[in-house]
Design an enzyme around this catalytic site. Structure first.
Site, PDB file in Angstrom:
ATOM      1  CG  ASP A  33      -1.826  -1.106   1.312  1.00 26.38           C
ATOM      2  OD1 ASP A  33      -1.837  -1.889   0.354  1.00 26.38           O
ATOM      3  OD2 ASP A  33      -2.556  -1.228   2.321  1.00 26.38           O
ATOM      4  CD  GLU A  35       6.738  -1.225  -2.930  1.00 23.91           C
ATOM      5  OE1 GLU A  35       7.895  -1.480  -3.273  1.00 23.91           O
ATOM      6  OE2 GLU A  35       5.841  -2.095  -2.831  1.00 23.91           O
ATOM      7  CG  PHE A  36      -1.333   1.873  -4.766  1.00 26.25           C
ATOM      8  CD1 PHE A  36      -1.507   1.293  -6.010  1.00 26.25           C
ATOM      9  CD2 PHE A  36      -2.258   2.815  -4.330  1.00 26.25           C
ATOM     10  CE1 PHE A  36      -2.577   1.649  -6.822  1.00 26.25           C
ATOM     11  CE2 PHE A  36      -3.328   3.182  -5.131  1.00 26.25           C
ATOM     12  CZ  PHE A  36      -3.490   2.597  -6.375  1.00 26.25           C
ATOM     13  CG  ASP A  37      -0.816   5.072  -0.187  1.00 30.19           C
ATOM     14  OD1 ASP A  37      -1.713   4.730  -0.983  1.00 30.19           O
ATOM     15  OD2 ASP A  37      -0.860   4.876   1.042  1.00 30.19           O
ATOM     16  CB  SER A  82     -38.019  -3.296 -16.888  1.00 31.18           C
ATOM     17  OG  SER A  82     -39.212  -3.215 -17.583  1.00 31.18           O
ATOM     18  CD  GLU A 112     -26.661 -12.926 -15.959  1.00 33.83           C
ATOM     19  OE1 GLU A 112     -27.003 -11.817 -15.506  1.00 33.83           O
ATOM     20  OE2 GLU A 112     -26.196 -13.093 -17.085  1.00 33.83           O
ATOM     21  CE  LYS A 114     -35.091  -8.264 -11.436  1.00 33.47           C
ATOM     22  NZ  LYS A 114     -34.884  -6.996 -10.765  1.00 33.47           N
ATOM     23  CG  ASP A 116     -32.881  -4.984  -4.466  1.00 36.38           C
ATOM     24  OD1 ASP A 116     -33.332  -4.236  -5.354  1.00 36.38           O
ATOM     25  OD2 ASP A 116     -33.430  -5.136  -3.355  1.00 36.38           O
ATOM     26  NE  ARG A 135     -34.871   0.519 -16.582  1.00 37.14           N
ATOM     27  CZ  ARG A 135     -36.126   0.880 -16.721  1.00 37.14           C
ATOM     28  NH1 ARG A 135     -36.595   1.914 -16.072  1.00 37.14           N
ATOM     29  NH2 ARG A 135     -36.929   0.206 -17.520  1.00 37.14           N
ATOM     30  CD  GLU A 171     -29.441  -3.244 -10.736  1.00 38.82           C
ATOM     31  OE1 GLU A 171     -29.343  -3.136 -11.975  1.00 38.82           O
ATOM     32  OE2 GLU A 171     -30.504  -3.110 -10.121  1.00 38.82           O
ATOM     33  CE1 TYR A 223     -28.391  -5.040 -16.741  1.00 40.13           C
ATOM     34  CE2 TYR A 223     -27.916  -5.019 -14.400  1.00 40.13           C
ATOM     35  CZ  TYR A 223     -28.481  -4.439 -15.517  1.00 40.13           C
ATOM     36  OH  TYR A 223     -29.130  -3.252 -15.405  1.00 40.13           O
ATOM     37  CE  LYS A 290     -29.408 -11.384 -18.309  1.00 37.22           C
ATOM     38  NZ  LYS A 290     -28.139 -10.720 -18.080  1.00 37.22           N
ATOM     39  CE  LYS A 314     -39.310  -8.312  -8.362  1.00 38.19           C
ATOM     40  NZ  LYS A 314     -38.635  -7.038  -8.175  1.00 38.19           N
ATOM     41  CB  CYS A 408     -38.429  15.633  24.558  1.00 34.77           C
ATOM     42  SG  CYS A 408     -37.306  14.273  24.933  1.00 34.77           S
ATOM     43  CB  CYS A 411     -36.246  16.017  28.886  1.00 37.65           C
ATOM     44  SG  CYS A 411     -36.112  16.861  27.319  1.00 37.65           S
ATOM     45  CB  CYS A 426     -35.246  16.464  22.241  1.00 41.37           C
ATOM     46  SG  CYS A 426     -34.888  17.052  23.903  1.00 41.37           S
ATOM     47  CB  CYS A 432     -32.702  15.216  26.991  1.00 41.90           C
ATOM     48  SG  CYS A 432     -33.828  14.004  26.337  1.00 41.90           S
TER      49      CYS A 432
END
Ligand code: IVH
Length: 687
Positions: A33, A35-37, A82, A112, A114, A116, A135, A171, A223, A290, A314, A408, A411, A426, A432
């Protein structure tokens, strides 16, 4: 000179892109990390010197920073359709029959997950990311390119044999752990929690400041792909191509994607994930089936809304109905009021549900919830079940609308709600009870003062016994105060006192975070303490000065000014100072210079809680050691931080190298910091 630098910029961009692909796509850390930085920093500096070769796809853009004031509307080249949904296995069998009627050549299906999340279309031209569009209505979406550029699993430039023009769709979503982390951070900052990963992914994509998006760990699962060079394949092969171009593709070995030859194969996939979907690291709401052959897909075609060659199965979100018995109100640490529905207990997928979240007063109004209504409760992706509606046909004619409380519940102070806020608050924060207890509990937390020996229950006891009212009171507790308390054995009392004493060496940023100032989470606290270096500078700073600090916006500045304007808070800070807590961030005073690490070769990996990598490096050097970047037989110690590369850990074990956690290492060299209680890794045998 300039030519050399420009060549170096190009070389660095290529190198860093390929390290990123190795790391984020293949989980393989090729370099440390550190060296990467270093490479990234070098590139940043050279790019500052040469704005003439600005590249929106430079790896330096991953950290964001571009602001999108309004998202431009862009047309999709091909409509984003869709999927037709099905909820029963009969529907799937019918789908298969429909396909068979049209197609008389052999074909296969690809199953596959789906995902969300939120759909995105990403286009590449000559191997460079050009645009990312949401979309929208399927024909036109919004240009969220700046934000999408910050997502690590989306390549900015492609590798391999990519076509001139490429469009991929997928997604964008949060993994369950990234979502939990996001909400944990929000809780720490006193912000209302997000209710589910999908909505928050969608909200994050529409943030104006891409540097906030960069910190949020969004992910992307692909996808669909559109090649412009006439490649026609099986979907399964397309994923292989995408993998070669540097995209993350669904895992075959984990069964995220599978080709099957018939309905039985589809059913086996559906049944497998129906049972296992809770174990996935991200949310899915079903399965997509598919036709695998893209030429057959073309032949079957689409309706105006959805393809005829695919269908979604689903999984049902489990829904039940029950009676809403009561709405109670909880008061959080920052005074935010959250309504909670008490329900007549009901079983949902094997667990008894008695409560549901209702979020805020708008939600109560929107659902028109009334006490004794029969309500529909659903347990979907969210951790807490939610009320999704009222069965109005069963509503009693005498029921009356529920009105949100004005005072509240704890209190009795008048609640306030600003125009831009969803929650009521509150404001009686220092008197409180749940706010006082919430602040104390926050203060002792692992990422704050990490006080051993005290938990939530102890705080409740100490508060109920009137021994503590604010965080400074913890430091004047003594054994005699604690021993008479119920269930406090001498040993627990000693642990508490020792834990409190040890917390005095926690660094300034942790103390500041621990104070629980609204909107001052861990990151903001670090920014503030590295800018101000001293609590007195911070508390005397003006709104304008605060606004000028990186990552401190008006909301945070306002909250800080308000906090430090109250005598009550300043008194607490004075007492903490008097008790010797760290309210300065000058680390050099904490360093004990020695030869204890003489000739020791030390590798640092991952991220650290109490010190930055730079500080750790200088600590090693001031104590005679040498910081090296990769683990070899000659390495003496590996300092293991969070999220460290697994390959380093494996190598260190293979070579029998001493592996130390940050705090164990710091206490070894007498760095003025509390020792860790965690023993996740083996202890070093070196000394
Ligand atoms: S294929 C319709 N595959 O579901 C065009 N979509 O309800 C082909 N989705 O808009 C879509 N996972 O946002 C496909 N494995 C997957 C998917 C997937 C999630 C989303 C996608 C689509 C929506 C349709």
């Amino acid at each position: 000179m300039s030519k050399i630098e420009i060549n170096r910029i190009i070389e660095l961009r290529g190198l860093i892109h390929s390290y990123n692909t190795q790391y984020y796509i293949h989980s393989n850390s090729v370099i440390s990390d550190f060296e990467f930085d270093q490479l990234l920093k070098e590139l940043e500096q050279l790019e500052l010197k040469h704005p003439e070769i600005n590249d929106p796809n430079s790896p330096t853009k991953r950290v964001g920073g571009d602001i999108t004031k309004s998202f431009e509307t862009v047309s999709h080249k091909y409509p984003m359709l869709s999927l037709s949904n099905s909820y029963s296995k009969d529907d799937i069998a019918e789908f298969d029959q429909r396909v068979k009627k049209i197609i008389d050549v052999p074909y296969s299906y690809i199953c596959e997950l789906k995902y969300d999340g939120v759909a995105i279309s990403i286009t590449y031209k000559d191997g460079k990311l050009l645009k990312a569009i949401t979309r929208g209505d399927g024909t036109q979406g919004e240009d969220v390119t700046n934000n999408v550029r910050t997502i690590s699993s989306i390549p900015l430039v492609l590798s391999g044999d990519y076509p001139k023009n490429l469009e991929v769709r997928g997604e964008i979503m949060y993994s369950k752990s990234a979502f939990e982390e996001l909400n944990q951070n929000r809780e720490n900052e006193g912000l209302p929690l997000f209710s589910n990963p999908r909505n928050s992914a969608s909200g994050t994509l529409k943030l104006q400041d891409s540097s906030i998006v960069a910190k949020r760990k969004l992910d992307c699962f692909l996808y669909s792909v559109f090649f412009d060079d006439g490649r026609i394949n099986k979907v399964f092969e397309q994923y292989k191509y995408l993998g070669n171009f540097g995209f993350k593709t669904p895992s075959i070995s984990k069964r995220y994607v599978e080709t099957v030859k018939d309905v039985d194969g589809i059913m086996s996939f559906i049944n497998y994930w129906e049972e296992k979907r809770n174990n996935l690291p991200f949310e899915i709401d079903g399965i997509v089936i598919k036709i695998n052959e893209t030429d057959i897909q073309k032949e079957i075609g689409n309706t105006s809304k959805s393809p005829r060659w695919a269908i979604a199965y689903k999984y049902k979100a489990i829904q039940v109905s029950t009676v809403l018995e009561e709405i109670v109100y909880q008061v959080g640490r920052t005074g935010a009021i959250t309504p909670v529905a008490n329900l007549k207990p009901v079983v949902i997928s094997g667990t008894i549900v008695k409560r549901a979240s209702v979020h805020n007063s708008d939600q109560i109004k929107k659902l028109d919830l009334r006490i004794n209504d029969v309500v529909f409760v659903e347990k979907g992706g969210e951790i807490i079940p939610k009320i999704i509606g009222v069965n109005f046909s069963e509503r009693s004619p005498s029921s009356i609308a529920h009105s949100f409380i004005n005072n509240c519940p704890e209190c009795n102070s008048i609640l306030v709600r600003d125009d831009d806020q969803a929650h009521h608050y509150c404001l009686n924060s220092n008197l409180c009870p749940p706010q006082i207890k919430g602040k104390l509990i926050h203060f002792i937390g692992r990422k704050q003062l990490n006080i051993d020996g005290i938990g939530q229950e102890t705080i409740e006891q100490l508060y109920n016994e009137k021994l503590i009212e604010n965080v400074a009171d913890l430091y004047s507790l003594n054994k005699e105060d604690l021993l008479p308390i119920d269930r406090m054995a001498e040993k627990s009392v000693d642990n508490i006192i020792n834990g409190i004493q040890a917390s005095k060496s926690a660094p300034f940023h942790k103390v500041l975070f621990g104070l629980g100032i609204r909107y001052v989470g861990e990151t903001v606290a670090k920014k503030l303490t590295s800018y101000f270096k001293d609590i007195n500078h911070l508390r005397n700073s003006s709104f304008e000065e605060l606004c000028n600090i990186d990552e401190v916006g008006e909301k945070i500045a306002e909250s800080l000014v308000e906090y430090f304007s109250l005598d009550y808070n300043n008194k607490i800070i004075d007492e903490l100072l008097e008790q010797g807590l760290q309210m300065k961030s000058d680390h050099s005073s904490n360093l004990v210079k020695s030869n204890i690490l003489e000739n020791k070769k030390i590798v640092i990996s991952g991220t650290f809680e109490n010190v930055s990598r730079e500080e750790l490096k200088s600590i090693i050097e001031t104590n005679g050691g040498k910081n090296v970047s990769s683990v070899s037989k000659a390495t003496d110690i590996l300092i293991a931080g969070d999220n460290m590369g697994p390959s380093k850990l494996e190598k260190a074990k293979e070579f029998n190298i001493s592996i130390m956690k940050e705090n164990d290492f710091l206490s070894l060299i007498n760095y003025n910091e509390k020792s860790s209680d965690s023993n996740q890794y083996e202890q070093g045998q070196l000394f």
